[in-house]
Design a protein around this motif. Structure first.
Motif, PDB file in Angstrom:
ATOM      1  N   TYR A  49       0.807  -1.219   0.000  1.00 49.90           N
ATOM      2  CA  TYR A  49       0.000   0.000   0.000  1.00 49.90           C
ATOM      3  C   TYR A  49       0.838   1.265   0.000  1.00 49.90           C
ATOM      4  O   TYR A  49       0.364   2.328  -0.381  1.00 49.90           O
ATOM      5  CB  TYR A  49      -0.948  -0.002   1.199  1.00 49.90           C
ATOM      6  N   GLY A  50       2.054   1.168   0.451  1.00 53.56           N
ATOM      7  CA  GLY A  50       2.945   2.323   0.489  1.00 53.56           C
ATOM      8  C   GLY A  50       4.132   2.082  -0.428  1.00 53.56           C
ATOM      9  O   GLY A  50       4.180   1.117  -1.173  1.00 53.56           O
ATOM     10  N   ASP A  51       5.086   2.971  -0.389  1.00 53.82           N
ATOM     11  CA  ASP A  51       6.273   2.839  -1.218  1.00 53.82           C
ATOM     12  C   ASP A  51       7.402   2.211  -0.410  1.00 53.82           C
ATOM     13  O   ASP A  51       7.549   2.474   0.780  1.00 53.82           O
ATOM     14  CB  ASP A  51       6.723   4.210  -1.730  1.00 53.82           C
ATOM     15  N   THR A  52       8.181   1.369  -1.073  1.00 54.33           N
ATOM     16  CA  THR A  52       9.324   0.707  -0.450  1.00 54.33           C
ATOM     17  C   THR A  52      10.528   0.893  -1.355  1.00 54.33           C
ATOM     18  O   THR A  52      10.417   0.777  -2.566  1.00 54.33           O
ATOM     19  CB  THR A  52       9.058  -0.800  -0.265  1.00 54.33           C
ATOM     20  N   GLN A  53      11.660   1.179  -0.764  1.00 52.88           N
ATOM     21  CA  GLN A  53      12.881   1.425  -1.526  1.00 52.88           C
ATOM     22  C   GLN A  53      13.968   0.460  -1.081  1.00 52.88           C
ATOM     23  O   GLN A  53      14.180   0.265   0.116  1.00 52.88           O
ATOM     24  CB  GLN A  53      13.331   2.863  -1.281  1.00 52.88           C
ATOM     25  N   PHE A  54      14.664  -0.150  -2.043  1.00 50.07           N
ATOM     26  CA  PHE A  54      15.833  -0.989  -1.764  1.00 50.07           C
ATOM     27  C   PHE A  54      17.056  -0.309  -2.365  1.00 50.07           C
ATOM     28  O   PHE A  54      17.012   0.132  -3.516  1.00 50.07           O
ATOM     29  CB  PHE A  54      15.708  -2.365  -2.410  1.00 50.07           C
ATOM     30  N   ASN A  55      18.138  -0.251  -1.595  1.00 48.12           N
ATOM     31  CA  ASN A  55      19.399   0.196  -2.172  1.00 48.12           C
ATOM     32  C   ASN A  55      20.098  -1.028  -2.768  1.00 48.12           C
ATOM     33  O   ASN A  55      19.564  -2.136  -2.727  1.00 48.12           O
ATOM     34  CB  ASN A  55      20.267   0.935  -1.147  1.00 48.12           C
ATOM     35  N   GLU A  56      21.273  -0.844  -3.313  1.00 48.62           N
ATOM     36  CA  GLU A  56      21.938  -1.966  -3.986  1.00 48.62           C
ATOM     37  C   GLU A  56      22.282  -3.120  -3.034  1.00 48.62           C
ATOM     38  O   GLU A  56      22.196  -4.282  -3.435  1.00 48.62           O
ATOM     39  CB  GLU A  56      23.172  -1.495  -4.753  1.00 48.62           C
ATOM     40  N   GLN A  57      22.622  -2.828  -1.803  1.00 56.65           N
ATOM     41  CA  GLN A  57      22.926  -3.891  -0.845  1.00 56.65           C
ATOM     42  C   GLN A  57      21.673  -4.679  -0.470  1.00 56.65           C
ATOM     43  O   GLN A  57      21.708  -5.905  -0.352  1.00 56.65           O
ATOM     44  CB  GLN A  57      23.587  -3.323   0.429  1.00 56.65           C
ATOM     45  N   GLU A  58      20.566  -3.974  -0.281  1.00 60.41           N
ATOM     46  CA  GLU A  58      19.310  -4.651   0.041  1.00 60.41           C
ATOM     47  C   GLU A  58      18.818  -5.477  -1.144  1.00 60.41           C
ATOM     48  O   GLU A  58      18.296  -6.587  -0.966  1.00 60.41           O
ATOM     49  CB  GLU A  58      18.249  -3.625   0.448  1.00 60.41           C
ATOM     50  N   ALA A  59      18.995  -4.960  -2.350  1.00 58.89           N
ATOM     51  CA  ALA A  59      18.608  -5.704  -3.548  1.00 58.89           C
ATOM     52  C   ALA A  59      19.432  -6.980  -3.665  1.00 58.89           C
ATOM     53  O   ALA A  59      18.907  -8.054  -3.991  1.00 58.89           O
ATOM     54  CB  ALA A  59      18.779  -4.836  -4.791  1.00 58.89           C
ATOM     55  N   ARG A  60      20.721  -6.900  -3.379  1.00 59.04           N
ATOM     56  CA  ARG A  60      21.593  -8.079  -3.421  1.00 59.04           C
ATOM     57  C   ARG A  60      21.124  -9.125  -2.408  1.00 59.04           C
ATOM     58  O   ARG A  60      21.059 -10.311  -2.708  1.00 59.04           O
ATOM     59  CB  ARG A  60      23.037  -7.671  -3.146  1.00 59.04           C
ATOM     60  N   ALA A  61      20.759  -8.675  -1.226  1.00 59.33           N
ATOM     61  CA  ALA A  61      20.273  -9.608  -0.200  1.00 59.33           C
ATOM     62  C   ALA A  61      18.943 -10.231  -0.628  1.00 59.33           C
ATOM     63  O   ALA A  61      18.722 -11.435  -0.431  1.00 59.33           O
ATOM     64  CB  ALA A  61      20.113  -8.880   1.134  1.00 59.33           C
ATOM     65  N   ALA A  62      18.065  -9.441  -1.219  1.00 60.39           N
ATOM     66  CA  ALA A  62      16.760  -9.949  -1.660  1.00 60.39           C
ATOM     67  C   ALA A  62      16.902 -10.963  -2.780  1.00 60.39           C
ATOM     68  O   ALA A  62      16.070 -11.874  -2.910  1.00 60.39           O
ATOM     69  CB  ALA A  62      15.871  -8.792  -2.090  1.00 60.39           C
ATOM     70  N   LEU A  63      17.931 -10.845  -3.583  1.00 59.97           N
ATOM     71  CA  LEU A  63      18.166 -11.827  -4.655  1.00 59.97           C
ATOM     72  C   LEU A  63      18.279 -13.243  -4.101  1.00 59.97           C
ATOM     73  O   LEU A  63      17.868 -14.204  -4.754  1.00 59.97           O
ATOM     74  CB  LEU A  63      19.448 -11.481  -5.422  1.00 59.97           C
ATOM     75  N   GLY A  64      18.798 -13.362  -2.903  1.00 59.42           N
ATOM     76  CA  GLY A  64      18.932 -14.668  -2.268  1.00 59.42           C
ATOM     77  C   GLY A  64      17.599 -15.314  -1.922  1.00 59.42           C
ATOM     78  O   GLY A  64      17.550 -16.515  -1.632  1.00 59.42           O
ATOM     79  N   GLU A  65      16.531 -14.558  -1.965  1.00 57.47           N
ATOM     80  CA  GLU A  65      15.196 -15.075  -1.643  1.00 57.47           C
ATOM     81  C   GLU A  65      14.439 -15.581  -2.870  1.00 57.47           C
ATOM     82  O   GLU A  65      13.393 -16.220  -2.740  1.00 57.47           O
ATOM     83  CB  GLU A  65      14.372 -13.980  -0.965  1.00 57.47           C
ATOM     84  N   ILE A  66      14.959 -15.303  -4.050  1.00 54.58           N
ATOM     85  CA  ILE A  66      14.239 -15.618  -5.288  1.00 54.58           C
ATOM     86  C   ILE A  66      14.018 -17.121  -5.452  1.00 54.58           C
ATOM     87  O   ILE A  66      12.920 -17.554  -5.834  1.00 54.58           O
ATOM     88  CB  ILE A  66      14.967 -15.015  -6.507  1.00 54.58           C
ATOM     89  N   THR A  67      15.010 -17.935  -5.179  1.00 50.81           N
ATOM     90  CA  THR A  67      14.869 -19.387  -5.349  1.00 50.81           C
ATOM     91  C   THR A  67      13.717 -19.921  -4.514  1.00 50.81           C
ATOM     92  O   THR A  67      12.883 -20.689  -5.013  1.00 50.81           O
ATOM     93  CB  THR A  67      16.182 -20.099  -4.976  1.00 50.81           C
ATOM     94  N   ASP A  68      13.640 -19.524  -3.260  1.00 50.71           N
ATOM     95  CA  ASP A  68      12.549 -19.976  -2.392  1.00 50.71           C
ATOM     96  C   ASP A  68      11.203 -19.441  -2.881  1.00 50.71           C
ATOM     97  O   ASP A  68      10.197 -20.146  -2.838  1.00 50.71           O
ATOM     98  CB  ASP A  68      12.784 -19.533  -0.947  1.00 50.71           C
ATOM     99  N   LEU A  69      11.189 -18.199  -3.346  1.00 48.19           N
ATOM    100  CA  LEU A  69       9.953 -17.598  -3.831  1.00 48.19           C
ATOM    101  C   LEU A  69       9.451 -18.319  -5.091  1.00 48.19           C
ATOM    102  O   LEU A  69       8.251 -18.542  -5.243  1.00 48.19           O
ATOM    103  CB  LEU A  69      10.181 -16.122  -4.106  1.00 48.19           C
TER     104      LEU A  69
END
Length: 66
Positions: A10-30
């Motif tokens: 419902y709101g806005d969320t921002q990822f910087n490059e370090q957070e994006a790199r960490a989130a990439l690790g969640e893609i396989t499970d997703l």
């Protein structure tokens, strides 16, 4: 706990490059949770955006809520 749970639908969320790199690790499970081709495509597209952000110094990825 991962980074993707922080995305506010419902709101806005921002990822910087370090957070994006960490989130990439969640893609396989997703991907394992995808129920159909449309969801798989959406997660695959998300992975492309996260990778682009993670590999571009000084970049941000914005998720814009409704």
């Amino acid at each position: 706990m991962g980074k993707l749970w922080r995305v506010d639908p419902y709101g806005d969320t921002q990822f910087n490059e370090q957070e994006a790199r960490a989130a990439l690790g969640e893609i396989t499970d997703l991907l394992q949770l995808c129920a159909d081709a449309a969801q798989t495509t959406a997660v695959t597209d998300l992975a492309v955006l996260l990778k682009s952000c993670a590999t571009t110094p000084g970049s941000y990825l914005w998720f814009i809520g409704d």
